[in-house]
Design an enzyme around this catalytic site. Structure first.
Site, PDB file in Angstrom:
ATOM      1  N   LYS A 166     -18.839 -56.872  47.360  1.00 18.85           N
ATOM      2  CA  LYS A 166     -17.783 -56.659  48.240  1.00 18.85           C
ATOM      3  C   LYS A 166     -17.785 -55.098  48.494  1.00 18.85           C
ATOM      4  CE  LYS A 166     -13.685 -55.192  45.479  1.00 18.85           C
ATOM      5  NZ  LYS A 166     -12.613 -55.893  44.665  1.00 18.85           N
ATOM      6  N   ARG A 206      -2.473 -55.829  38.547  1.00 19.29           N
ATOM      7  CA  ARG A 206      -2.704 -57.060  39.863  1.00 19.29           C
ATOM      8  C   ARG A 206      -2.976 -58.528  39.611  1.00 19.29           C
ATOM      9  NH1 ARG A 206      -8.900 -55.885  43.085  1.00 19.29           N
ATOM     10  NH2 ARG A 206      -8.976 -57.049  41.309  1.00 19.29           N
TER      11      ARG A 206
END
Length: 366
Positions: A37, A132
């Site tokens: 990514k 997260r």
């Protein structure tokens, strides 16, 4: 230069970094998943990772994953962001594994897998402190039990994320918690988990220091392979290359000007109120690149005597007063990149990419 800024990419150095990370991890029985990514899964860079012996690929964007499959990459691919309910069919179609923490999403994945005649593999994410994604530790067993009602879903392991939101560093303690939770799941459900995924680049320091708990057998590495850096631990990894990427931009103006603007200061084009230190008249250069091309906080001039003063959308202003080298219009200034810089510039259509190394010198515009 031909006008546009250029991102130079040394594929051989990426292959070397990959091989070094893989070798060190494999010695500990840990597989390495190459995270794509950070560079928008540019296929030449992915190929360099594959050449370095990566065990699998991972990305958080389905668009990147679909493109990788269309480019012919057959390696196992993991989706690194919790799937959206709206695209579970694509997740099952194009990935082997996805990370998950929501039972409604897992149920939808099972339904999609049934329609496609597949078994979809899932890593249950556990929050061990970074806050997260992930279920809380006390809910892991209950969530794992709920997997058993989905025949098209296979729970293959537990994983955790470190450093991306809360900045929490991996340690033998928090990774030890993940390993113990994995054992509890195995005992409760009478199964063997394939994977305990212990984070990313920041965990490499534990490997160097022989502090990774036995049982952790997967890491997801992006930044370390690409840049040879570990932002969370604020270090350069000494056994890796740090210069596989260079960003170069052309100088379009060189002038000596006051260091403080004249007049009433309001907000800049991005809504911020700029602040200036009065250093007198300074020689400065403008290069043909700005915030629309790259996150300027993620780049640094290779010549350490140069200092970035600021930028607008398409102008980057650099103090060159202390440079020992002549900087002139038409010349080029080179920049190294941090992860945030690479993340932004790799996706910029205004920055040409120049590849050097195992695929030969080639360029593209995306």
């Amino acid at each position: 230069m031909q006008g546009s800024p250029i991102l130079e990419i040394d594929l051989d150095k990426i292959t070397f970094n990959t091989s070094q990370v893989v070798e060190r991890c494999h010695r500990k029985g840990i597989e390495v998943i190459g995270v794509t990514k950070g560079f928008s899964a540019i296929h030449q860079i992915v190929s360099a990772m594959v050449a370095g012996g990566i065990d699998g690929l991972a990305d958080s964007r389905m668009e990147n994953i679909v493109e990788l499959r269309e480019k012919g990459f057959t390696q196992p691919i993991t989706l690194l962001r919790i799937p959206r309910l709206s695209n579970v069919m694509k997740v099952v179609q194009y990935t082997d594994t996805s990370i998950n923490s929501e039972i409604s999403v897992i149920k939808a994945l099972a339904q999609a897998a049934k329609q496609l005649g597949k078994i979809h593999r899932i890593i249950l994410m556990v929050d061990v402190g970074d806050l997260r994604e992930g279920v809380l530790q006390e809910n892991v067993l209950d969530m794992a039990k709920r997997f058993t009602s989905f025949k098209e879903i296979k729970l293959i392991g537990l994983g955790t994320n470190m450093g991306c939101f809360g900045g929490i560093l991996p340690s033998s303690n928090n990774l030890g918690v993940l390993v113990e939770l994995g054992r509890a799941v195995e005992n409760e459900l009478n199964l063997k988990l394939e994977i305990i995924s212990g984070g990313g680049t920041s965990t490499l320091l534990l490997i160097e220091n022989e502090q990774v708990p036995a049982g952790v057998n997967q890491l997801r590495i992006g930044e370390g392979i690409l840049l040879g850096t570990d932002t969370t631990n604020n270090r350069k990894i000494p056994w890796l290359h740090h210069d596989a990427f260079h960003l170069r931009a052309e100088v379009i103006e060189v002038k000596s000007k006051p260091s403080v603007p004249t007049g009433i200061i309001g907000r800049d084009a991005f809504g911020n109120i700029p602040e200036f230190e009065d250093l007198g008249v300074r020689k400065r250069a403008i290069v043909s690149m700005g915030k629309q091309d790259v996150n300027i906080k993620g780049i640094h001039p290779v010549d350490e005597s140069l200092k970035i003063m600021g930028a607008s959308s398409d102008h980057l202003i650099i103090d060159i007063e202390d440079s020992e080298h002549e900087v002139k219009v038409g010349g080029v200034i080179a920049f190294s990149l941090a992860y945030s810089g690479l993340l932004s510039v790799s996706d910029s259509r205004y920055v040409r990419k120049l590849f050097k190394g195992n695929c030969g010198p080639t360029t593209n515009t995306t």
